[in-house]
Each structure stands twice: as C-alpha cells, then as structure tokens.
Design a protein around this motif. Structure first.
Motif, mmCIF file in Angstrom:
data_model
loop_
_atom_site.group_PDB
_atom_site.id
_atom_site.type_symbol
_atom_site.label_atom_id
_atom_site.label_comp_id
_atom_site.label_asym_id
_atom_site.label_seq_id
_atom_site.Cartn_x
_atom_site.Cartn_y
_atom_site.Cartn_z
ATOM 1 N N LEU A 35 0.840 -1.203 0.000
ATOM 2 C CA LEU A 35 0.000 0.000 0.000
ATOM 3 C C LEU A 35 0.876 1.254 0.000
ATOM 4 N N LEU A 36 1.915 1.228 0.818
ATOM 5 C CA LEU A 36 2.824 2.365 0.874
ATOM 6 C C LEU A 36 3.470 2.607 -0.492
ATOM 7 N N LEU A 37 3.971 1.520 -1.100
ATOM 8 C CA LEU A 37 4.607 1.645 -2.414
ATOM 9 C C LEU A 37 3.612 2.143 -3.459
ATOM 10 N N ALA A 38 2.384 1.622 -3.408
ATOM 11 C CA ALA A 38 1.370 2.021 -4.393
ATOM 12 C C ALA A 38 1.039 3.501 -4.253
ATOM 13 N N VAL A 39 0.895 3.958 -3.010
ATOM 14 C CA VAL A 39 0.574 5.373 -2.783
ATOM 15 C C VAL A 39 1.696 6.254 -3.308
ATOM 16 N N ASN B 298 -0.064 -7.417 -4.502
ATOM 17 C CA ASN B 298 -0.792 -6.421 -3.710
ATOM 18 C C ASN B 298 -0.594 -5.023 -4.278
ATOM 19 N N PHE B 299 0.638 -4.765 -4.679
ATOM 20 C CA PHE B 299 0.986 -3.451 -5.214
ATOM 21 C C PHE B 299 0.141 -3.126 -6.454
ATOM 22 N N ILE B 300 0.073 -4.082 -7.385
ATOM 23 C CA ILE B 300 -0.674 -3.842 -8.618
ATOM 24 C C ILE B 300 -2.149 -3.593 -8.320
ATOM 25 N N PHE B 301 -2.719 -4.398 -7.414
ATOM 26 C CA PHE B 301 -4.135 -4.205 -7.087
ATOM 27 C C PHE B 301 -4.367 -2.860 -6.393
ATOM 28 N N PHE B 302 -3.493 -2.517 -5.463
ATOM 29 C CA PHE B 302 -3.653 -1.235 -4.773
ATOM 30 C C PHE B 302 -3.487 -0.065 -5.742
ATOM 31 N N LEU B 303 -2.506 -0.187 -6.644
ATOM 32 C CA LEU B 303 -2.254 0.906 -7.576
ATOM 33 C C LEU B 303 -3.452 1.115 -8.501
ATOM 34 N N SER B 304 -3.994 0.009 -9.025
ATOM 35 C CA SER B 304 -5.152 0.191 -9.915
ATOM 36 C C SER B 304 -6.349 0.666 -9.112
ATOM 37 N N GLY B 305 -6.435 0.233 -7.839
ATOM 38 C CA GLY B 305 -7.498 0.734 -6.963
ATOM 39 C C GLY B 305 -7.381 2.234 -6.772
ATOM 40 N N LEU B 306 -6.161 2.696 -6.542
ATOM 41 C CA LEU B 306 -5.925 4.133 -6.352
ATOM 42 C C LEU B 306 -6.264 4.909 -7.613
ATOM 43 N N GLN B 307 -5.880 4.330 -8.767
ATOM 44 C CA GLN B 307 -6.092 5.061 -10.004
ATOM 45 C C GLN B 307 -7.550 5.068 -10.435
ATOM 46 N N SER B 308 -8.351 4.193 -9.829
ATOM 47 C CA SER B 308 -9.772 4.205 -10.184
ATOM 48 C C SER B 308 -10.564 5.185 -9.315
ATOM 49 N N ILE B 309 -9.913 5.796 -8.330
ATOM 50 C CA ILE B 309 -10.603 6.838 -7.543
ATOM 51 C C ILE B 309 -10.694 8.081 -8.429
ATOM 52 N N PRO B 310 -11.906 8.619 -8.661
ATOM 53 C CA PRO B 310 -12.052 9.756 -9.580
ATOM 54 C C PRO B 310 -11.153 10.922 -9.172
ATOM 55 N N ARG B 311 -10.528 11.542 -10.181
ATOM 56 C CA ARG B 311 -9.613 12.638 -9.920
ATOM 57 C C ARG B 311 -10.323 13.790 -9.210
ATOM 58 N N LEU C 163 -10.474 2.650 -1.035
ATOM 59 C CA LEU C 163 -9.640 1.497 -1.402
ATOM 60 C C LEU C 163 -10.108 0.233 -0.687
ATOM 61 N N ALA C 164 -11.017 0.385 0.273
ATOM 62 C CA ALA C 164 -11.402 -0.732 1.132
ATOM 63 C C ALA C 164 -11.847 -1.985 0.371
ATOM 64 N N PRO C 165 -12.648 -1.856 -0.711
ATOM 65 C CA PRO C 165 -13.032 -3.080 -1.432
ATOM 66 C C PRO C 165 -11.809 -3.841 -1.943
ATOM 67 N N THR C 166 -10.826 -3.105 -2.492
ATOM 68 C CA THR C 166 -9.593 -3.731 -2.963
ATOM 69 C C THR C 166 -8.867 -4.383 -1.791
ATOM 70 N N GLY C 167 -8.777 -3.643 -0.687
ATOM 71 C CA GLY C 167 -8.082 -4.136 0.493
ATOM 72 C C GLY C 167 -8.712 -5.399 1.053
ATOM 73 N N PHE C 168 -10.025 -5.442 1.061
ATOM 74 C CA PHE C 168 -10.751 -6.598 1.584
ATOM 75 C C PHE C 168 -10.494 -7.832 0.726
ATOM 76 N N PHE C 169 -10.549 -7.634 -0.565
ATOM 77 C CA PHE C 169 -10.263 -8.721 -1.497
ATOM 78 C C PHE C 169 -8.840 -9.236 -1.281
#
Lengths: 347, 293
Positions: free
Chosen positions: B89-93, B171-184, B209-215
């Motif tokens: 998560l830290l790396l993705a952020v 985890n990184f890839i999922f978190f990163l795509s999760g972050l990028q799907s948050i509307p700008r 990001l919680a849905p991604t995190g839960f998965f």
C-alpha cells in the motif's frame, strides 16, 4: 468576501503547450464572473490555477490582497463545485457537506447547525442520511453546492457544474445558483462552454479563445459590441451574421455592390460586416435576402438564407408575414459592426 | 440478465461437464477422502485400516508439536499478510504520485511476481546464507548473528521476509489500480476540503480502497497459509529438524514422510474448517463496513 486579481497569469504544460497566455484581470468583491469559450480554450485551466489544483507557471494571483501562488488549495479560502459533483461516495450527504468544516476544527454543534441550514436552503433536508449513490443528478449537484456554501468561503469556483444535467434541470439550477450567489454575496468564478449560461448568470463575462482573452465585459457589452469576429460568432444563438464586404471611398459595399453604410475614412480593402439577426429590418431596403428556410419557434421566427451569396439569418417577430424567396432588407448602420477580415479585430 | 433456455436438457449438462468433473476430481473427492480417512488409522503399508473415531483429532490437541506449529502458523500468517499489505500500500501510494518514469517503477516492482515460490525460497537462502549471504552480513552489522535453519526464530524470520517479498507485487498492482480508479475530481475536492495529506488519505483514499483491500486480505491469508509451502520447503531443504513449519507443511510431513494418513487427514480437515470459518467471518463482519461504488 474578497476580490481576486490575476496579474500576467500564464500556464505552460510540461510538453511545452501554452494553455493560458499571460492574462490579467480583476474580479470585484461579490461579483459573478463567467469564463466562457470553446473546449480547449484554457478556461478550466485558468479556474484550476485559481483553485490551486494546477501550478501557475508565471504571474501573480491574489485573493483578497493575499498572494496565493504557493498556498495549498485548502488554505486559499475557496470552495469549488465540480462538473461531475465529486462527492465522497462513502460518506452520507451530511458528512459530505460537513467534511470541509470538520477538517477546519469547527465544533461539532456548529457543523450540525450549518449543515442543517444549508440543507434547508437547498431542499436537502430529507436526504441528509443518504449516500450520494442514492441521489439523482440534480440532488447530487445540490449536495456539491451545499458543501461549498457551508464553508462560507471568500470565493466560489464553479467548473461547468450544470453540464451533466438534462436541459430542464439545467435551466432551473441556473436560476437557483444565481439567486443563491446574490443572496450570499460571495465572489464567484464560473466556467462554462454554454453561452446562454454565460449571458444569463454573469455580472461580467470573460471570453477566452486559444488561451487568450478575447474580451471582458458585461453580458450586454459582449453581446452588442463584440471586440472580434470570434466573440461575435461565439456569443448569441443564433450568432451574429458575419458578411464579407468591401470598403472604399468611405463606403462599405456588399459583394453584390449594394452600399450599406458610410465608413471611417482612411481605410480601404476587404472588411467583415457584422449584424445581429434581430437588428435586421425586413420588407424594405436596398439589400436582398434570399430566404431558403423558415424556422418556426412560436414566439418568433428565424429566417435562414443568403445575402450577397453568403449565409445570413434574420430574427423576426411572430406577427411578421414572410415567405420563401428574395426579400428586401434594411441593415441599420447603427447596429452594424466592422471587423478586420485578416485579424478578426473590430475596426 | 438474459435468460437462455435450452431445448435439449442434456446440452447444458454436457457444457458444464468439464468444469464439474475437475471440481469433483480435484476438490470434492479428495476432500471426502480426507474427511473419511481422518476417522481411521491406516496401516503404513496399505494393508488395511481401523476405525478410531475422533482419536486422530484428540491426538492433535494433546500434541505439543502440533500446538507449537499452530502458534507459528498464526504468527507467520499475520506477519506475512500484514506486512505485505502495508508495504504494498505504501509503495502504491508513492508510485501513484509519480508522474515521470511511472512505468519503470511499476515494472521494477512487478517482476518479482514472476518468481516461483520455491525459487523465492532459494533466493532467500542465498541472500541469508550463513557464510557469504549479503543479508546475513547486513544484519551482522547490527550485531545479529543470523543462523538460518539452525535458529528457530531466525528461520521463521527469513520465511516471513521471503514470503512478504514474493507477495508485495500482486498487492501493489491491485492497490495501484485501486488508487487510479478513484475519480480525480473526488481527490481534488478533498484537496480543497482538507489541508492534511495524512488525514486525506485516511478519510477519503483509504475508505475508497477498502473493497480492494478486503479482497487482498482474503487472497493474502490464503497465500500465507497454503501457497508458501514451496518456499518453506526450499528454505528447510526438505529437512525441517527443529525448525518452524506451518500447519500445511506439517500435513505433508505427517502424511507423506510419517505415513500417518489418519492424523494428516485430520489436520487437513481442521485447516479446511479454519479457512471456511475465516471466509464466513470476513464476509459477515468486514463487508458490512465497506463501501462498494
């Protein structure tokens, strides 16, 4: 409340594209200023620079006599309403509206009072405990408005807030936003590509094209004395008629040879002649208008056709009887504007 | 959804048959065999079996070795899941805020994903080699004499490090795509509403990001419990001695090395029940508090 001053503000992106060429203007306290222009004209970039969401490449931006170039968006004392609402999907309406206050360490009792007050003003009282996904587009836009209102900021910023709504709702929200702004007296900057919104809401309009300010003025000034052919054709529906003409010996002549007005001395050559469709008088006159299409709009009619081989539109009252084919028209000299054909600038 | 109707009643069954046969062959049948075997005591040479009731199970609760490994498995899973999620998560952020060279960073972080678990264990063994491992030298600077496969704690530590390292890219890839799907615009609205980046992260970004995190939580617990088998086996060089092993590894040890089919089956049934309970609990408790957009 505050005034806003832009001094030679410029924006160049990393790839070298100059989105906003150096521009300066001042927004007075309590004024409703509309930035209008076609897409890609730099109006949103300009707004985002004022908000602090985009770096200012050059120039100085002051809000209420405070230079804010390097101030974080949250500390500029502004509130912004976004095109797609930008509500926090995981928070209820109440929390959405109160979020900005909570982060500014406002006491909970005061947040609750302000949220209730804003909700009452926007008819959102019944929806305070719903999530944004359970609201309609218009309701979401109201929540976004509420979020801006409770903050009681020095400056409201609107980024095409009505373009996601259907036409009927848009007209209604347009009036509501304008009325709300009058009541609160907060300085506002409103970005839109819709010239009707610009005309109806603005105290003053800034017309932008290709990153350059074409004209700044009241809706009436912009409409009746446009500075350039761009402004003339962009503002107004239908737009101003622009007809190629020749200027020589102090007379402006249409391509068909009809003299239409006396011209300022000391110039000759091609010019562009502009006249609003409703300023043309039909039934008598020297020029000929060949009507090809009649648009019935109930309250009035729009006649489309040609003058001297160029497209032309005339606006007539519903009582005026017209038929297809050539008609004599009169172009009152006082209503006409002359533009330089090469640069588009007003003569 | 469109409902399709088949004229022939055998056609749908035929179409489902490949999937069904795979599930039956590789899941239901072995699961049933495990359940059945757990109530019997088998002859090591396959000459017969004796029904022993719950004896295989009660044997587990009284075995100090089993309880010790259960304790290690709990600590191992929690550390691997917690650390790999937190670091990813830290790396993705951080990667999300990088504009220039973002692809290079992503690729650098991703390639570890392509390493097979046993190979990850092998790499860990080299890095932590007692004589010339660079990581051993590194920790020696702090006065920690790392002894993989000799010291119980050190071995467990290396297992956790290697497993975390292996799991971070996913985890990184999922978190990163999760972050990028948050509307700008939502992030920009938060920028205007909240001056503190830390608070913005916990009140806006993290809940979204919680849905991604839960998965990922479920994926990671499963990974740490089961998929680390190859990695652990390589680190232990198939010879555990007194070193820590996870419960899955013990199932293998008791069943295939110790020929204790009944005891091993009982252990795998316990694991099956554990995973089932864990999944039900997670969905019941966590999903209620998560917002899905």
């Amino acid at each position: 409340m505050a005034n806003v001053t832009l001094n030679q503000i410029r924006k160049v992106y990393g790839n070298g594209f100059e989105a906003v060429k150096p521009c300066s203007f001042r927004i007075e306290d309590g004024e409703f200023l509309v930035l209008v222009g076609p897409s890609g004209c730099g109006k949103s970039t300009l707004l985002r620079m004022i908000a602090g969401l985009e770096d200012i490449t050059e120039g100085e931006l002051s809000i209420g006599d405070r230079l804010v170039n390097t101030v974080d968006p949250a500390n500029r004392d502004i509130a912004m309403v976004f095109q797609n609402y930008a509500l926090y999907p995981h928070m209820t309406v109440r929390k959405n509206i109160g979020y900005g206050l909570k982060n500014r360490k406002t006491p909970p009792a005061e947040i609750a009072r302000k949220v209730d007050e804003a909700a009452a003003m926007l008819n959102l009282g019944a929806y305070l405990d719903r999530k944004p996904s359970q609201l309609s587009g218009g309701q979401r836009q109201r929540v976004a408005m509420g979020r801006a209102i409770v903050r009681d900021p020095a400056l409201f910023l609107f980024d095409e807030p009505l373009s996601n709504l259907d036409a009927k709702l848009r007209n209604q929200m347009r009036i509501e936003i304008k009325a709300l702004q009058r009541r609160l007296g907060v300085t506002s900057i409103y970005v839109t590509h819709d010239q009707v919104e610009a005309m109806t809401m603005a105290d003053r309009i800034v017309v932008l094209n290709g990153g350059v300010i074409e004209q700044i003025g009241t809706p009436s000034e912009i409409y009746h004395s446009p500075n350039s052919t761009f402004v003339a054709s962009f503002m107004g529906a239908p737009p101003m008629n622009l007809v190629k003409a020749q200027l020589d010996e102090g007379t402006v002549r249409l391509d068909c040879g009809t003299a239409v007005m006396a011209a300022p001395a000391g110039r000759s050559g091609p010019v562009t002649l502009g006249i609003r469709p409703e300023d043309v008088r039909i039934g008598s006159g020297a020029a000929r208008f060949d009507i090809a299409l009649i648009e019935e709009l109930g309250a009035h009619r729009l006649l489309h056709g040609q003058v001297a081989g160029q497209p032309f539109t005339v606006h007539v009252a519903k009582e005026t009887q017209v038929s297809h084919g050539p008609q004599p028209i009169e172009l009152p000299p006082a209503a006409m504007a002359l533009f330089d054909t090469a640069t588009g600038a007003r003569l | 959804m469109k409902r399709a109707a088949f004229d022939n009643r055998w056609l749908p069954i035929l179409l489902l048959l490949p999937q069904l046969s795979i599930i039956c062959l590789f899941f239901y049948w072995p699961a049933w065999q495990a359940l059945r075997s757990s109530f019997f005591l088998q002859d090591p040479f396959g000459f017969g079996e004796t029904f022993v009731g719950w004896a295989n199970y009660t044997r587990l609760w009284t075995s100090s070795e089993y309880l010790k490994n259960a304790g290690f498995t709990a600590i191992f899973s929690l550390s691997v899941t917690g650390l790999s999620l937190a670091i990813a998560l830290l790396l993705a952020v951080k990667a999300d805020t990088v504009l220039r060279g973002a692809k290079t960073y992503r690729t650098l972080l991703m390639w570890v994903y392509a390493v097979a678990p046993p190979m990850a264990g092998f790499i860990a063994l080299i890095l932590f080699n007692q004589r010339w491992g660079p990581m051993t030298d590194f920790f020696a600077m702090f006065g920690w004499d790392l002894q993989v496969r000799l010291d119980y704690f050190d071995t467990g530590f290396v297992m956790v490090v290697a497993s975390v390292w292996k799991q971070i890219p996913v985890n990184f890839i999922f978190f990163l795509s999760g972050l990028q799907s948050i509307p700008r615009a939502v992030r920009e609205a938060a920028l205007i509403d909240n001056a503190s980046g830390f608070s913005r992260f916990w009140t806006v970004t993290f809940p979204l990001l919680a849905p991604t995190g839960f998965f990922l939580l479920i994926i990671n617990i499963t990974y740490s419990l089961f998929d680390t088998f190859g990695l652990i086996d390589t680190i232990l060089r198939n010879n555990p001695g007194d070193n820590p092993v996870t419960l899955v590894y013990q199932v293998y040890l008791d069943g295939f090395r110790g020929q204790d089919i009944g005891g091993s089956s009982a252990q795998s049934v316990v694991l099956m029940v554990l995973v089932l309970a864990l999944t039900i609990m997670q969905f019941r408790l966590v999903e209620r508090r998560i917002h899905y957009t």
